[in-house]
Design a protein around this motif. Structure first.
Motif, PDB file in Angstrom:
ATOM      1  N   LEU A  65      17.711  15.193 -27.829  1.00  0.00           N
ATOM      2  CA  LEU A  65      16.647  14.228 -28.107  1.00  0.00           C
ATOM      3  C   LEU A  65      16.094  13.575 -26.836  1.00  0.00           C
ATOM      4  O   LEU A  65      15.037  12.958 -26.872  1.00  0.00           O
ATOM      5  CB  LEU A  65      17.143  13.136 -29.064  1.00  0.00           C
ATOM      6  CG  LEU A  65      17.644  13.595 -30.433  1.00  0.00           C
ATOM      7  CD1 LEU A  65      18.028  12.405 -31.288  1.00  0.00           C
ATOM      8  CD2 LEU A  65      16.623  14.452 -31.138  1.00  0.00           C
ATOM      9  N   ILE A  68      12.443  14.846 -26.023  1.00  0.00           N
ATOM     10  CA  ILE A  68      11.385  14.796 -27.036  1.00  0.00           C
ATOM     11  C   ILE A  68      10.331  13.788 -26.637  1.00  0.00           C
ATOM     12  O   ILE A  68      10.635  12.623 -26.353  1.00  0.00           O
ATOM     13  CB  ILE A  68      11.966  14.473 -28.429  1.00  0.00           C
ATOM     14  CG1 ILE A  68      12.805  15.659 -28.893  1.00  0.00           C
ATOM     15  CG2 ILE A  68      10.865  14.133 -29.423  1.00  0.00           C
ATOM     16  CD1 ILE A  68      13.434  15.499 -30.240  1.00  0.00           C
ATOM     17  N   GLU A  70       6.988  14.426 -28.284  1.00  0.00           N
ATOM     18  CA  GLU A  70       5.959  14.573 -29.316  1.00  0.00           C
ATOM     19  C   GLU A  70       6.022  13.422 -30.315  1.00  0.00           C
ATOM     20  O   GLU A  70       7.090  12.849 -30.540  1.00  0.00           O
ATOM     21  CB  GLU A  70       6.104  15.919 -30.028  1.00  0.00           C
ATOM     22  CG  GLU A  70       7.363  16.061 -30.858  1.00  0.00           C
ATOM     23  CD  GLU A  70       7.476  17.412 -31.539  1.00  0.00           C
ATOM     24  OE1 GLU A  70       6.705  17.672 -32.474  1.00  0.00           O
ATOM     25  OE2 GLU A  70       8.371  18.173 -31.129  1.00  0.00           O
ATOM     26  N   THR A  86       8.531   7.651 -31.356  1.00  0.00           N
ATOM     27  CA  THR A  86       8.424   8.267 -30.028  1.00  0.00           C
ATOM     28  C   THR A  86       7.584   7.413 -29.082  1.00  0.00           C
ATOM     29  O   THR A  86       7.879   7.327 -27.890  1.00  0.00           O
ATOM     30  CB  THR A  86       7.818   9.678 -30.122  1.00  0.00           C
ATOM     31  OG1 THR A  86       8.571  10.445 -31.055  1.00  0.00           O
ATOM     32  CG2 THR A  86       7.827  10.382 -28.778  1.00  0.00           C
ATOM     33  N   PRO A 158       9.260  15.193 -36.635  1.00  0.00           N
ATOM     34  CA  PRO A 158       7.944  15.205 -35.996  1.00  0.00           C
ATOM     35  C   PRO A 158       6.865  14.680 -36.950  1.00  0.00           C
ATOM     36  O   PRO A 158       6.965  14.836 -38.166  1.00  0.00           O
ATOM     37  CB  PRO A 158       7.684  16.674 -35.673  1.00  0.00           C
ATOM     38  CG  PRO A 158       8.958  17.389 -35.958  1.00  0.00           C
ATOM     39  CD  PRO A 158       9.812  16.524 -36.811  1.00  0.00           C
TER      40      PRO A 158
END
Length: 161
Positions: A65, A68, A70, A86, A158
């Motif tokens: 993680l 990440i 996105e 995010t 996502p």
């Protein structure tokens, strides 16, 4: 010898003061999701169980993680409770996924003293799983907070387009 005795008395007094001011560990009954340890062991991977139920810590730089970027939501690996977005994630250089703020209502604050001093612990507000800790060395241009989380305690969902 007298000086040593005085130092020991002062140390004991300070240690006792710190312990009495520490917040008590939350009781499992405080959380919406109630399961036995046997049920948690059956549902979680060994890494997830170690972190979420035994307040363990994964090795730094080991989480998938970390990279990440996105858009999406980080959720509790035990109960899928939404924890972080995010857009509030940042590179802290610590080796753990870090965020400057949680999703409202997603986390519960507690304390732990397992390293010999009091730290601010972050738990999932829905199941009480240990996620990580919060520190006051985050980005000054936002909240100044660093929610330092264990990647194995979370899953990433996502954002759909």
């Amino acid at each position: 010898m007298k000086k040593l005795s005085y130092l020991l008395i002062i140390f004991a007094f300070i240690l006792n003061s710190c312990q009495s001011n520490a917040q008590k560990k939350p009781k499992a009954e405080q959380f919406e999701i109630q399961k036995t340890e046997a049920e948690w062991k059956k549902e979680l991977s060994s890494e997830e169980y170690y972190i979420l139920r035994q307040a363990g810590t994964e090795k730094p730089h080991s989480s998938k993680l970390n990279n990440i970027k996105e858009p999406g939501t980080f959720v509790c690996a035990a109960c899928e409770n939404p924890l972080y977005k995010t857009k509030h994630k940042f590179e802290s250089g610590t080796g753990w996924p870090s965020f400057d703020r949680p999703i409202d209502g997603g986390i519960f604050y507690s304390t732990d003293n397992k390293l010999g001093y009091t730290r601010n612990e972050v738990l999932c507000a829905k199941c009480g799983g240990h996620l990580g800790h919060i520190f006051n060395d985050g980005p000054k241009e936002t909240t100044g907070k660093r929610f330092c989380m264990n990647g194995d305690a979370m899953d990433f969902i996502p954002e759909t387009k």
